[in-house]
Design an enzyme around this catalytic site. Structure first.
Site, mmCIF file in Angstrom:
data_model
loop_
_atom_site.group_PDB
_atom_site.id
_atom_site.type_symbol
_atom_site.label_atom_id
_atom_site.label_comp_id
_atom_site.label_asym_id
_atom_site.label_seq_id
_atom_site.Cartn_x
_atom_site.Cartn_y
_atom_site.Cartn_z
ATOM 1 N N GLU A 1 -30.037 19.853 -6.235
ATOM 2 C CA GLU A 1 -29.799 20.182 -4.831
ATOM 3 C C GLU A 1 -28.358 20.621 -4.601
ATOM 4 O O GLU A 1 -27.417 20.000 -5.092
ATOM 5 C CB GLU A 1 -30.118 18.949 -3.979
ATOM 6 C CG GLU A 1 -29.923 19.125 -2.497
ATOM 7 C CD GLU A 1 -30.184 17.851 -1.703
ATOM 8 O OE1 GLU A 1 -30.437 17.962 -0.499
ATOM 9 O OE2 GLU A 1 -30.130 16.750 -2.294
ATOM 10 N N LYS B 1 -35.969 22.140 2.949
ATOM 11 C CA LYS B 1 -36.086 20.675 2.986
ATOM 12 C C LYS B 1 -36.608 20.193 4.338
ATOM 13 O O LYS B 1 -36.043 20.506 5.388
ATOM 14 C CB LYS B 1 -34.710 20.063 2.693
ATOM 15 C CG LYS B 1 -34.690 18.564 2.488
ATOM 16 C CD LYS B 1 -33.275 18.139 2.091
ATOM 17 C CE LYS B 1 -33.168 16.650 1.802
ATOM 18 N NZ LYS B 1 -31.777 16.286 1.414
ATOM 19 N N CYS C 1 -34.858 15.985 -2.754
ATOM 20 C CA CYS C 1 -34.146 14.720 -2.594
ATOM 21 C C CYS C 1 -34.855 13.726 -1.647
ATOM 22 O O CYS C 1 -35.848 13.125 -2.018
ATOM 23 C CB CYS C 1 -32.712 14.998 -2.152
ATOM 24 S SG CYS C 1 -31.554 13.659 -2.525
#
Length: 258
Positions: A41, A110, A144
């Site tokens: 990321e 995300k 994440c």
């Protein structure tokens, strides 16, 4: 499918240096005959500069040009971590995926932003669950903090995903959580999980590295340490079908009750 994960030490806000290092590792993965290579990321900037406008890539055009050519020239699939993407006047934490012919196979922004570090004050949440094909294998991706939401991964698994890529900047202080959750997503969904985690610093915060490649039974096929490195492993897709035949969680589900 042979995959490689880069345990990447990003230099904060040093985009050119980080891209050059990413190119070095991708070239190394290609020379080792890997089919797919994965970055973590926000690898190009570190996690995360608050002056997003300075480092944002408009519609991901620069990343697309860079990684598309790299994938085509080296004949390797690239899961290009994530970058700061600008769309109109909004910023997203977005991952771009490229096939061996240089085609951009997917973009994922995300969905779950980490409010504890105020990520939601700077970025917009994505609104699409994304899957894509690489070398005839259906794959999915999360970023994440998404890992803490099992419903998202289960939806990807129900959509037919066999390989889940996770690109992350997960801190060393919560490394045990990362290990438990990553193993759980593999076992409960009977899929391969391929994790590339940052091992860099953000001020005093150390990211944990320990990138992993995990099979559908929860066996760790390869694992990095906390230092910058690259790991690789073969994903034997036949093992996935065998696992599902032996432990029939999909057939035995009761979705009418939950």
């Amino acid at each position: 499918m042979r995959v490689a994960c880069i345990n990447f030490d990003s230099k904060f806000e040093q985009v050119d240096e980080n891209l050059a290092k990413a190119k070095h590792f991708i070239d190394l993965a290609s020379k080792q005959k890997c089919d797919t290579v994965v970055l973590p990321e926000l690898f190009s900037t570190g996690f995360f500069p608050q002056n997003l406008a300075k480092f944002a890539d408009l519609n991901g055009e620069k990343a697309t040009y860079f990684f598309s050519n790299l994938a085509k020239n080296l004949k390797i699939n690239i899961v290009a971590g994530s970058i700061i993407e600008r769309v109109s006047d909004k910023f997203y934490n977005s991952s771009f995926i490229f096939s061996k012919d240089g085609s951009c196979m997917a973009k994922y922004s995300k969905i779950h932003l980490f409010s504890h570090m105020k990520e939601d004050e700077f970025f917009q949440s994505g609104d699409k669950v994304v899957n894509f094909m690489l070398d005839g294998v259906k794959c999915g991706i999360i970023i994440c903090y998404d890992l803490r939401f099992p419903e998202l991964v289960r939806k990807l698994a129900l959509d037919g995903v066999k390989v889940l890529f996770i690109v992350s900047a997960w801190p060393l202080s919560r490394l045990k959580h990362l290990e438990i959750l990553t193993l759980a997503r593999a076992v409960e969904n009977q899929i391969f999980v391929v994790l590339a985690n940052s091992c860099s610093f953000f001020n005093e915060l150390k990211f944990g590295g320990n990138s992993m490649i995990i099979d559908p039974l929860g066996e760790i096929l390869a694992k990095a340490c906390q230092n910058e490195s690259m790991i690789s492993a073969n994903l034997e897709l036949s093992a996935l079908e065998k696992t599902r035949q032996n432990i029939s969680v999909y057939k035995d589900r009761k979705p009418n009750l939950y």
